[in-house]
Design an enzyme around this catalytic site. Structure first.
Site, mmCIF file in Angstrom:
data_model
loop_
_atom_site.group_PDB
_atom_site.id
_atom_site.type_symbol
_atom_site.label_atom_id
_atom_site.label_comp_id
_atom_site.label_asym_id
_atom_site.label_seq_id
_atom_site.Cartn_x
_atom_site.Cartn_y
_atom_site.Cartn_z
ATOM 1 N N CYS A 17 -35.092 80.283 12.303
ATOM 2 C CA CYS A 17 -35.348 81.761 11.891
ATOM 3 C C CYS A 17 -35.578 81.899 10.528
ATOM 4 O O CYS A 17 -34.559 81.553 9.870
ATOM 5 C CB CYS A 17 -34.397 82.779 12.443
ATOM 6 S SG CYS A 17 -34.579 84.496 11.958
ATOM 7 N N CYS A 53 -35.198 100.199 8.505
ATOM 8 C CA CYS A 53 -34.632 100.504 9.675
ATOM 9 C C CYS A 53 -33.243 100.834 9.873
ATOM 10 O O CYS A 53 -32.587 99.983 9.083
ATOM 11 C CB CYS A 53 -35.033 99.562 10.768
ATOM 12 S SG CYS A 53 -36.898 99.257 10.874
ATOM 13 N N CYS A 78 -30.612 87.306 14.353
ATOM 14 C CA CYS A 78 -31.884 87.534 13.766
ATOM 15 C C CYS A 78 -31.814 89.087 13.393
ATOM 16 O O CYS A 78 -31.597 89.917 14.153
ATOM 17 C CB CYS A 78 -33.141 87.270 14.498
ATOM 18 S SG CYS A 78 -33.449 85.697 14.325
ATOM 19 N N CYS A 103 -35.539 94.479 2.468
ATOM 20 C CA CYS A 103 -36.537 94.969 3.382
ATOM 21 C C CYS A 103 -36.702 96.472 2.888
ATOM 22 O O CYS A 103 -35.691 97.247 2.692
ATOM 23 C CB CYS A 103 -36.314 94.801 4.805
ATOM 24 S SG CYS A 103 -37.831 95.400 5.584
ATOM 25 N N GLU A 106 -31.147 84.356 3.778
ATOM 26 C CA GLU A 106 -30.533 83.815 4.962
ATOM 27 C C GLU A 106 -31.568 83.314 5.987
ATOM 28 O O GLU A 106 -32.496 83.730 6.137
ATOM 29 C CB GLU A 106 -29.375 84.629 5.570
ATOM 30 C CG GLU A 106 -28.402 84.854 4.664
ATOM 31 C CD GLU A 106 -27.121 85.618 5.340
ATOM 32 O OE1 GLU A 106 -26.108 85.777 4.765
ATOM 33 O OE2 GLU A 106 -27.320 86.200 6.514
ATOM 34 N N CYS A 159 -30.556 98.306 11.168
ATOM 35 C CA CYS A 159 -30.745 96.730 10.672
ATOM 36 C C CYS A 159 -30.068 96.807 9.391
ATOM 37 O O CYS A 159 -30.098 97.553 8.468
ATOM 38 C CB CYS A 159 -32.323 96.602 10.340
ATOM 39 S SG CYS A 159 -32.506 94.953 9.681
#
Ligand code: SAH
Ligand code: SF4
Length: 359
Positions: A109, A120, A337, A116, A96, A123
């Site tokens: 962005c 975290c 974001c 990832c 995205e 997130c």
């Protein structure tokens, strides 16, 4: 140029790679500049539009090459102008990117990875788990597709690597994409945001031409950071801060410190007192990001009240920190974001475990 899987894609190709392709066709040298210009400055989406190339050359190129950006799967527009794009890569990976028009300038962005590994806990990308590195063409392709779709060519733009993924774990492709972005966006207008990756930061510091640096601190003690950003916190907070203190900055530039405010976890008075002390001696601007809630994937975390956010910001300002608050945009399209991807999944789930990661 990726040739392993079918025709070579010219999007993301370096000048040397374009040179090689055109040399195979015995094209004169100035054709390289023409193709480069069409791809990287005009952001052409096909060979056909390159009308100042001879038809024969276009035909020969078309036999061996394609010009392809990631496919647009979905475009969602928010009333505030924020537009979220979901893209499919050639292998089906979904990524995205977001376009955010602001007064006089639009910020784009981009994602750097299809997931990832840093994990975290606040997130969505992190909770959904790791994904592969994007290629330079896939990164630059998000930009090309959004600029064409939103008719932004020639307009003032910022580019931020604050979408899915940890850009400093894919620095080779991010660096190559940044070179190509540099054809239409000033390097001063490009920002790489990182959770703090020692090796990546060293490599970034060594580059002759660097984009701006943003670092997601998100905590004021090592213990708190280890709870919120378990993988990033393997690099001790003190060592991260020492690296930032030593990071080479051009005159007048500052490192952006991102700080996601999570109610009851890192938004207290003691945090507001500790943060300026930690950042002493580093040229920074602090960007406070009130947590973007996701009741399904992130049920344990809550946004602080507006009052708390303002009080936190005021304390930092009192301590002479340069501070701004990033009030969320495009919330109705979940375009914030660092909050990308979750809403695309047909079956939303919380993974049972997070695979071990190696940074
Ligand atoms: N991996 C890089 C860049 C992508 S995340 C990094 O972590 O810096 C971009 C920013 O979004 C980071 O500052 C991150 O802390 C923030 N973020 C992630 N999830 C968020 C959420 N749910 N609400 C608010 N900010 C979030
Ligand atoms: Fe990865 Fe950044 Fe999300 Fe952390 S905040 S999981 S580093 S994308």
């Amino acid at each position: 140029v990726e040739s392993a899987h079918g025709p070579r894609n010219l999007v993301g190709a370096s000048r040397a790679e374009l040179t090689a392709v055109l040399a195979e066709l015995n094209a004169p040298a100035y054709r390289i500049s023409q193709v480069h210009h069409w791809l990287n400055r005009r952001l052409a989406d096909s060979l056909e539009v390159m009308t100042d190339l001879p038809k024969g050359l276009r035909g020969a190129l078309a036999e061996r090459c394609i010009v392809a950006d990631p496919d647009i799967l979905e475009v969602r527009r928010s009333p505030d102008g924020t537009t979220k794009f979901a893209f499919a890569c050639h292998d089906g990976a979904v990524i995205e990117a977001v376009s955010m028009p602001m007064a006089g300038r639009t910020t784009l962005c981009l994602s750097s990875q299809a997931g990832c590994v840093v994990g975290c806990v606040f997130c969505v990308t992190g909770v959904l788990g790791p994904g592969r590195n994007l290629t330079a063409g896939e990164i630059f392709g998000q930009y090309r597709a959004m600029v064409r779709s939103e008719k932004l060519l020639g307009q003032p733009l910022n580019v931020v690597f604050m979408g899915m993924g940890e850009p400093l774990l894919n620095l080779t492709a991010v660096g190559r994409a940044t070179e190509l972005l540099g054809e239409t966006v000033s390097l001063r207008r490009i920002t790489v945001s990182t959770s703090g990756i020692a090796e990546g930061l060293r490599r970034l510091a060594a580059l002759p031409r660097r984009p701006n640096l943003a670092v997601s601190l998100n905590a004021t003690t090592q213990e708190q950071r280890a709870r919120l950003m378990p993988v990033a916190a393997r690099w001790a907070l003190d060592d991260l801060l020492a690296a930032l203190r030593a990071f080479p900055l051009e005159r007048g530039r500052r490192i952006t410190i991102e700080y996601v405010l999570l109610a009851g976890l890192n938004d207290g008075e003691d945090d507001a007192r500790r943060l300026p002390k930690l950042l002493g001696g580093i040229p920074v601007k602090v960007n406070l990001i009130p947590f973007n809630a996701d009741t399904v994937l992130l049920p344990d975390f809550h946004a602080p009240t507006e009052e708390t956010v303002n009080a936190f910001a005021a304390k930092l300002a009192d301590a002479h920190l340069n501070v701004t608050v990033r009030w969320s945009r495009g919330q109705d399209v979940s375009a914030a974001c660092g909050q990308l991807r979750g809403r695309m999944l047909a079956h939303r789930r919380r993974p049972g475990h997070r695979p071990a990661s190696d940074t």
